[in-house]
Design an enzyme around this catalytic site. Structure first.
Site, PDB file in Angstrom:
ATOM      1  N   ARG H  93       0.711  -1.165   0.093  1.00 22.31           N
ATOM      2  CA  ARG H  93       0.068  -0.208   0.012  1.00 22.31           C
ATOM      3  C   ARG H  93       0.791   1.156  -0.109  1.00 22.31           C
ATOM      4  NH1 ARG H  93      -2.235  -4.076  -0.520  1.00 22.31           N
ATOM      5  NH2 ARG H  93      -4.748  -4.614  -0.351  1.00 22.31           N
ATOM      6  N   GLU H  96       2.096   1.512  -3.390  1.00 21.45           N
ATOM      7  CA  GLU H  96       1.215   2.123  -4.488  1.00 21.45           C
ATOM      8  C   GLU H  96       0.929   3.548  -4.123  1.00 21.45           C
ATOM      9  OE1 GLU H  96      -2.764  -0.093  -5.295  1.00 21.45           O
ATOM     10  OE2 GLU H  96      -3.386   1.261  -3.875  1.00 21.45           O
ATOM     11  N   SER H 119      15.266  14.992   1.088  1.00 20.30           N
ATOM     12  CA  SER H 119      16.156  13.873   1.410  1.00 20.30           C
ATOM     13  C   SER H 119      15.611  12.707   2.102  1.00 20.30           C
ATOM     14  CB  SER H 119      17.451  14.492   2.429  1.00 20.30           C
ATOM     15  OG  SER H 119      18.355  13.458   2.766  1.00 20.30           O
TER      16      SER H 119
END
Lengths: 152, 152, 152, 152, 152, 152, 152, 152, 152, 152
Positions: H93, H96, H119
């Site tokens: 997840r 995604e 960063s």
């Protein structure tokens, strides 16, 4: 009929003219004073043409010199023609030779030359046809400079 | 020290004995009447040993014949040694030659021989060292039977 | 309706004419004196057409001979049609057969023939339909020359 | 000597016994009343053994029946043996046939049978050797049930 | 707005007409006497249209029948729409179910049916909506013929 | 015999005991009050066992509770069992359904539910066997909560 | 200047108008009453626009409403914009955070919430800028609903 | 039970002791004066332990300090834990989110900060739990220094 | 002649003008007060141009300022030019250096600097030519800020 | 603590002794008269040790010379340490530099040197630390021989 889709524009120009003039790589190579594999590589954008090559190609193939000069200007962006592993059966056989004999070549070369590589840049190659009673044989020769690893 | 991890058990036996006896592939090849690249390929499980090879290897390397016979029995499961693309710099250079000149070889071979391939099975190869004032050169020769596509 | 996007231009010409003339591969194969799988392969740029094939295709499909000659000139650049693994269910089943039975074929062939391969070049194939009370059956025959590994 | 590393434990048991007894797949297949490709597949964990197969294998190969039963229990976890694309030259040639002729098979099969696939499950295969004056030929037959796509 | 780029030309025709006519898959499915998933698959080039389907689609969507016939002619070249793993979140969830529960399905199916597979060809599927106090639920049903591995 | 190599240690314990006791997933599921697919998933490390499950499994399978508790402690590290694309033919068929019908499911679900996904977490599944005169049929049901994309 | 090549047509329309009108995502987000990340996602075809969004975008950006409506119609086909792993340095850093801290997040979340996932659908995110004496800092917040795995 | 197989030896030591002592990451983090995500990362070999951390971990977990020191010596070899794309649903997840919102983040960050990156090194992160009437929510905060591209 | 196909439109404009004006990167870099590698990167869409750069490029290359401004507007979408591993022999050598010496760099840098990375953002690089009696040498310097991992 | 898993046995010997003796690469390099990057590469099996190196390493690290000789015998099998793309953040930054600036380096080098490559074999590299008021800086120098492509 099926040129690889990732060729530079010069490839289309050169292959079309070669077909039009019905010339072999052997004949073109003779004119350019280069090897026929080098000439085919030049057609595929994998080798560089110098000014004299361009003039000779222009003469032989009937392509306007400035068009050729413009399309062949700059340094080749090599390697884009081919998907690896190769799907083309002929080229796959060469790939398979590397896959099967790669470590054998390394073992023998390290034994003969020490720690280093055979250059693929300071390098030439050619193709010969031999025929005996068993049929035709392809002989490919690869010749590259031995480069020892720098000790630092 | 760093043998490829996917070698068959015969490889360890053979390489250890070769190191122990301090023998070159050239010397072993001479004894077996085979090419040194073929011998190295045999060590890496990429070529087959016949009964005479096993006897000769046993004699020369001081390995019990039945051990060798048992480990070399059956037909090689070729190709497992190598990850492709090769990470080893020496072997990568060979891969790069296929990548860059693959279509050039195809174009020249089709022109010389017609529609077909160079066999990687009905095939032999060897390695030579040449030296000139620019340094050492590796010459690899690939010789394979031309196989035309069957018309059906 | 959905031809693979990487086909040579000849494919579009041939498939369009075939549809126009409402001809089967069987009928075209009969005319050309070739196998219908070979003809379909020719349509997909995976097999070579000789001069007689071109003449026959021109006659049968009503395509101007010079157009066909120009599009089918040269040697096929095989293998580009297909992504591997195949996503097409019919073709995936063939791929799965290689995946599942590959080592079984190798074991049986090595036992029957020794150390070598079945050629995919010196090779022909055909497709037959059988029907029994359980339904229809596809029978695909692959016939290739046995090539023993050269001892060198 | 170089069994694929991802085989189930039954494979080692079976191949060791086969080598010990010096039996061919042909002989084992005869005893089991099965095809030799199916037997080799069973050895590689790609086909299922029923109770009678286990009894026959135990008798013929001299393996305790309960050991074999335990190692061959359950349903095969097929497909793990092989890396794709295959690196083994013999198996690669089969893969190449799918790559080159895949769409040709599809075109011909759709024409002959309609919209569907050839099953790789309701399926059998065998290998034959033919010899003529050109040498030895491998004939592989694939026979699978035609499955039309359900209309829904 | 963002149709997958690898769709056949029929897809554009069908989706544009559907949007123009403001029709749901449910409505179209009713007209065609097919399931709405099958209709959507047909729109994406993943299912075949028969003559009656083409007539019904032409009537309902106001597309000239010959245009539709021409674009939907031939057998679908399935599987090209999708990159795997799927990037689309909805489709990825289905992929994840296969990834997580694949072996569980296999274990249960082998136990219930023996050694074989569920066909994806002799197969139908549908989608239902359920609503309870927790919200909406999707129910997808997959129904495929059990195919036992042939013993050979 | 061929458990997937990347399973947690609990899998070996559970499968060995199941085989020893000769129990089906159906029987175990009944005892645990869970679905048989969930139980198989638990065996493969793809579903979580609560304290009651552990007690029931210990009783039924004759495994010391503390051993089971220790091996099943923590939260599953899901997804490691499977290589994608699946090589196992049964599991590949499920993958193929996602590949072929993925966009069709999305199109129908978006039409029925709006912009969102079917959850694979707030999710259950089961397997049923149906038999008619054509043979046996597998019916797999997937039931997941519809989750609309949050507007933000 | 270099928009990703796989964007839907709406992306070009929206980005061109935004540049023309010299508007920030912040300003557009304010007008739409949505978060600026959501607006940028909408521009890239990764989020859905409702009727009010389309009206607001039309007003603010001076795009004809029907053009926008037509291009933004339907449900987004998410995930196509990006190759994974990302080559863009900024996006790669986010990917690297998942790669390095993925299991740490899982461990902490399982401990805090039990067995489940954080939804990426029932989800919102935003970006803030903080400045201190060491320079500027990016603060990205991800907020998703916890979904426990269903016990079945 | 199913720790990722590529963890350093320290991971086994630390996770076993944590389980033995029945401690949460929250409790350990409190003792070490670090964030619980950092502690979990340290357990997975993705973050460095300083001398004080080692002392605290030794005290709290009852692991001999020299053993811990030896196993935690050196600098972490980060990133090896995870296969990408992640197969674990929870971690997927997060992946995604990067896949879907990556370009949206970039667009908004470039607008707010100019040409640069956030960063992932000069970086911290934490996890919070929020509960409302809709259920539980995960809030993950990523905070990284903005690094502008150097002009050179 | 063979520009990489995924370059932004600005690349074509810039390279064509450079060729037309017959200018070197060195000369352009001098005019812009930037390094020639940075200028080449800008030509390939891998570095940002500020207003002064655009003015200078417009003057020097004879490109209308507004055209250039429009094509170079926005922030670069870096990394798309290159397939990895690189097929271009020159670029592959750089890749090979990372492959072979990556862990050596890490070991030495960790020893010299502690736990962190060399930034590729707060970074500059240049290229020099050295010549000695062995030939020409390329000297590439990479200079990046050391970023220690934040302790949190 | 987390050595890469694919290192040769010499790596374990060397790293353990280095840790035991608490020596830096800098100190070892000084003793061997080599660069510290070369020494680290030697530790990782990426560079060759000559007889003098082995003697010096044996003396300095207290490893029996014959053990070291045996483990370091033969020629390095380079490149196996690393997965590409690198997951280690420090090494990824170097990879990213090649990805982003690869074509810029090529363009500048072709302009300065003509058609060729920088050798990664006839090559040395070193690492320096610089400190200014902004912090610490890493300076990596790559120095390789220019190899022009052979004209053939």
């Amino acid at each position: 009929s099926s040129l690889a889709p990732r060729l530079p524009s010069s490839s289309v120009t050169l292959f079309d003219a070669k077909k039009e003039k019905n010339l072999t790589f052997e004949a073109i190579a003779k004119k350019l004073g280069r090897d026929e594999v080098a000439v085919a590589a030049l057609f595929y954008g994998q080798a560089m043409a110098n000014a004299e090559d361009i003039k000779n190609l222009s003469d032989l193939l009937g392509i306007p010199a400035d068009k050729l000069e413009s399309q062949l200007a700059g340094h080749p962006d090599r390697g884009r023609t081919m998907d690896m592993p190769p799907k083309e059966p002929l080229i796959y056989r060469l790939y398979e030779i590397v896959q099967n004999y790669g470590y054998a070549y390394k073992a023998v070369l390290n034994e003969k030359f020490g720690d280093g590589i055979m250059s693929a840049i300071s390098f030439s190659t050619n193709v010969k046809k031999e025929t005996d009673d068993k049929g035709d044989w392809v002989v490919i020769t690869l010749r590259g400079k031995w480069l020892p690893f720098t000790r630092f």
